[in-house]
Write a protein that holds these residues in place. Structure first.
Motif, PDB file in Angstrom:
ATOM      1  N   SER A  13     -52.326  62.835  80.822  1.00  0.00           N
ATOM      2  CA  SER A  13     -53.650  61.941  80.689  1.00  0.00           C
ATOM      3  C   SER A  13     -53.949  62.020  79.495  1.00  0.00           C
ATOM      4  CB  SER A  13     -54.799  62.587  81.622  1.00  0.00           C
ATOM      5  OG  SER A  13     -55.847  61.819  81.256  1.00  0.00           O
ATOM      6  N   TYR A  14     -53.815  63.023  78.727  1.00  0.00           N
ATOM      7  CA  TYR A  14     -54.064  63.457  77.294  1.00  0.00           C
ATOM      8  C   TYR A  14     -53.231  62.332  76.510  1.00  0.00           C
ATOM      9  CZ  TYR A  14     -55.058  65.595  72.576  1.00  0.00           C
ATOM     10  OH  TYR A  14     -55.412  65.792  71.403  1.00  0.00           O
ATOM     11  N   ILE A  15     -51.841  62.325  76.700  1.00  0.00           N
ATOM     12  CA  ILE A  15     -50.843  61.582  75.847  1.00  0.00           C
ATOM     13  C   ILE A  15     -51.115  60.188  76.133  1.00  0.00           C
ATOM     14  CG2 ILE A  15     -48.393  61.289  75.777  1.00  0.00           C
ATOM     15  CD1 ILE A  15     -48.112  64.263  76.189  1.00  0.00           C
ATOM     16  N   SER A  16     -51.174  59.790  77.272  1.00  0.00           N
ATOM     17  CA  SER A  16     -51.496  58.408  77.729  1.00  0.00           C
ATOM     18  C   SER A  16     -52.711  57.866  76.890  1.00  0.00           C
ATOM     19  CB  SER A  16     -51.843  58.337  79.255  1.00  0.00           C
ATOM     20  OG  SER A  16     -52.024  56.842  79.510  1.00  0.00           O
ATOM     21  N   ASN A  17     -53.646  58.751  76.890  1.00  0.00           N
ATOM     22  CA  ASN A  17     -55.119  58.242  75.981  1.00  0.00           C
ATOM     23  C   ASN A  17     -54.712  58.014  74.572  1.00  0.00           C
ATOM     24  OD1 ASN A  17     -57.885  57.545  75.779  1.00  0.00           O
ATOM     25  ND2 ASN A  17     -58.341  59.659  75.619  1.00  0.00           N
ATOM     26  N   ILE A  18     -54.064  58.908  74.082  1.00  0.00           N
ATOM     27  CA  ILE A  18     -53.655  58.912  72.719  1.00  0.00           C
ATOM     28  C   ILE A  18     -52.771  57.529  72.379  1.00  0.00           C
ATOM     29  CG2 ILE A  18     -52.393  60.071  70.897  1.00  0.00           C
ATOM     30  CD1 ILE A  18     -53.217  62.480  71.875  1.00  0.00           C
ATOM     31  N   GLU A  19     -51.583  57.494  73.198  1.00  0.00           N
ATOM     32  CA  GLU A  19     -51.004  56.143  73.248  1.00  0.00           C
ATOM     33  C   GLU A  19     -51.764  54.843  73.226  1.00  0.00           C
ATOM     34  OE1 GLU A  19     -46.861  55.308  75.404  1.00  0.00           O
ATOM     35  OE2 GLU A  19     -48.586  54.772  76.613  1.00  0.00           O
ATOM     36  N   LYS A  20     -52.511  54.937  74.132  1.00  0.00           N
ATOM     37  CA  LYS A  20     -53.648  53.653  74.185  1.00  0.00           C
ATOM     38  C   LYS A  20     -54.489  53.619  73.257  1.00  0.00           C
ATOM     39  CE  LYS A  20     -57.279  51.876  77.001  1.00  0.00           C
ATOM     40  NZ  LYS A  20     -58.219  51.773  78.250  1.00  0.00           N
ATOM     41  N   GLN A  21     -54.894  54.495  72.523  1.00  0.00           N
ATOM     42  CA  GLN A  21     -55.842  54.489  71.016  1.00  0.00           C
ATOM     43  C   GLN A  21     -54.911  53.971  70.009  1.00  0.00           C
ATOM     44  OE1 GLN A  21     -57.912  58.084  70.119  1.00  0.00           O
ATOM     45  NE2 GLN A  21     -58.633  58.410  72.379  1.00  0.00           N
ATOM     46  N   ILE A  22     -53.628  54.495  70.126  1.00  0.00           N
ATOM     47  CA  ILE A  22     -52.623  53.843  68.927  1.00  0.00           C
ATOM     48  C   ILE A  22     -52.461  52.542  69.082  1.00  0.00           C
ATOM     49  CG2 ILE A  22     -50.451  54.350  67.931  1.00  0.00           C
ATOM     50  CD1 ILE A  22     -50.838  57.489  68.417  1.00  0.00           C
ATOM     51  N   ILE A  23     -52.080  52.137  69.985  1.00  0.00           N
ATOM     52  CA  ILE A  23     -51.902  50.795  70.513  1.00  0.00           C
ATOM     53  C   ILE A  23     -52.868  49.976  70.250  1.00  0.00           C
ATOM     54  CG2 ILE A  23     -51.145  49.029  72.137  1.00  0.00           C
ATOM     55  CD1 ILE A  23     -49.431  51.288  73.516  1.00  0.00           C
ATOM     56  N   GLU A  24     -54.050  50.344  70.661  1.00  0.00           N
ATOM     57  CA  GLU A  24     -55.530  49.483  70.236  1.00  0.00           C
ATOM     58  C   GLU A  24     -55.542  49.190  68.866  1.00  0.00           C
ATOM     59  OE1 GLU A  24     -58.438  50.015  74.032  1.00  0.00           O
ATOM     60  OE2 GLU A  24     -58.163  51.681  72.584  1.00  0.00           O
ATOM     61  N   LYS A  25     -55.441  50.313  68.095  1.00  0.00           N
ATOM     62  CA  LYS A  25     -55.593  50.313  66.594  1.00  0.00           C
ATOM     63  C   LYS A  25     -54.654  49.353  65.808  1.00  0.00           C
ATOM     64  CE  LYS A  25     -58.330  54.606  66.334  1.00  0.00           C
ATOM     65  NZ  LYS A  25     -58.465  56.006  65.835  1.00  0.00           N
ATOM     66  N   THR A  26     -53.407  49.696  66.326  1.00  0.00           N
ATOM     67  CA  THR A  26     -52.332  48.831  65.660  1.00  0.00           C
ATOM     68  C   THR A  26     -52.426  47.507  65.954  1.00  0.00           C
ATOM     69  OG1 THR A  26     -51.115  50.752  65.652  1.00  0.00           O
ATOM     70  CG2 THR A  26     -49.760  48.884  65.303  1.00  0.00           C
ATOM     71  N   LEU A  27     -52.731  47.187  67.292  1.00  0.00           N
ATOM     72  CA  LEU A  27     -53.031  45.635  67.542  1.00  0.00           C
ATOM     73  C   LEU A  27     -54.098  44.969  66.603  1.00  0.00           C
ATOM     74  CD1 LEU A  27     -52.731  45.655  71.566  1.00  0.00           C
ATOM     75  CD2 LEU A  27     -51.268  44.301  69.894  1.00  0.00           C
ATOM     76  N   LYS A  28     -55.140  45.893  66.423  1.00  0.00           N
ATOM     77  CA  LYS A  28     -56.317  45.269  65.628  1.00  0.00           C
ATOM     78  C   LYS A  28     -55.961  45.141  64.272  1.00  0.00           C
ATOM     79  CE  LYS A  28     -61.221  46.230  64.477  1.00  0.00           C
ATOM     80  NZ  LYS A  28     -62.191  47.371  64.547  1.00  0.00           N
ATOM     81  N   LYS A  29     -55.116  46.168  63.617  1.00  0.00           N
ATOM     82  CA  LYS A  29     -54.671  45.857  62.319  1.00  0.00           C
ATOM     83  C   LYS A  29     -53.812  44.940  62.146  1.00  0.00           C
ATOM     84  CE  LYS A  29     -50.947  48.075  60.018  1.00  0.00           C
ATOM     85  NZ  LYS A  29     -50.414  49.094  59.841  1.00  0.00           N
ATOM     86  N   ASN A  30     -53.121  44.452  62.793  1.00  0.00           N
ATOM     87  CA  ASN A  30     -52.179  43.331  63.072  1.00  0.00           C
ATOM     88  C   ASN A  30     -52.861  41.954  63.629  1.00  0.00           C
ATOM     89  OD1 ASN A  30     -49.648  44.448  61.668  1.00  0.00           O
ATOM     90  ND2 ASN A  30     -49.532  45.871  63.438  1.00  0.00           N
ATOM     91  N   GLU A  31     -54.209  42.220  63.879  1.00  0.00           N
ATOM     92  CA  GLU A  31     -54.617  40.909  64.447  1.00  0.00           C
ATOM     93  C   GLU A  31     -54.242  40.316  65.810  1.00  0.00           C
ATOM     94  OE1 GLU A  31     -54.389  38.155  61.194  1.00  0.00           O
ATOM     95  OE2 GLU A  31     -56.103  39.015  60.074  1.00  0.00           O
ATOM     96  N   ASN A  32     -54.095  41.441  66.448  1.00  0.00           N
ATOM     97  CA  ASN A  32     -53.276  41.187  67.914  1.00  0.00           C
ATOM     98  C   ASN A  32     -51.815  40.508  68.059  1.00  0.00           C
ATOM     99  OD1 ASN A  32     -55.550  42.503  69.209  1.00  0.00           O
ATOM    100  ND2 ASN A  32     -56.589  40.379  69.443  1.00  0.00           N
TER     101      ASN A  32
END
Length: 60
Positions: A13-32
């Motif tokens: 669960s911890y690793i999954s949450n980190i993965e989700k946060q990284i993907i969200e931040k990277t998507l935002k950085k790259n304008e989706n």
């Protein structure tokens, strides 16, 4: 983040949450932009799309 290992700890669960946060931040950085995000993360576009679906991340 401090983790209290005296209590029950769900590693998956911890690793999954980190993965989700990284993907969200990277998507935002790259304008989706999924292609740019997948390149930044070093994974295939298909793998990123799978992970986005797994984490219920929907582009707006």
């Amino acid at each position: 983040m401090v983790i209290n290992l005296d209590e029950k700890f769900e590693l998956n669960s911890y690793i999954s949450n980190i993965e989700k946060q990284i993907i969200e931040k990277t998507l935002k950085k790259n304008e989706n932009n999924v292609s740019k995000t997948s390149r930044n993360l070093g994974i295939s576009r298909q793998d990123l799309q799978y992970k986005m679906k797994k984490h219920n991340l929907i582009l707006k």
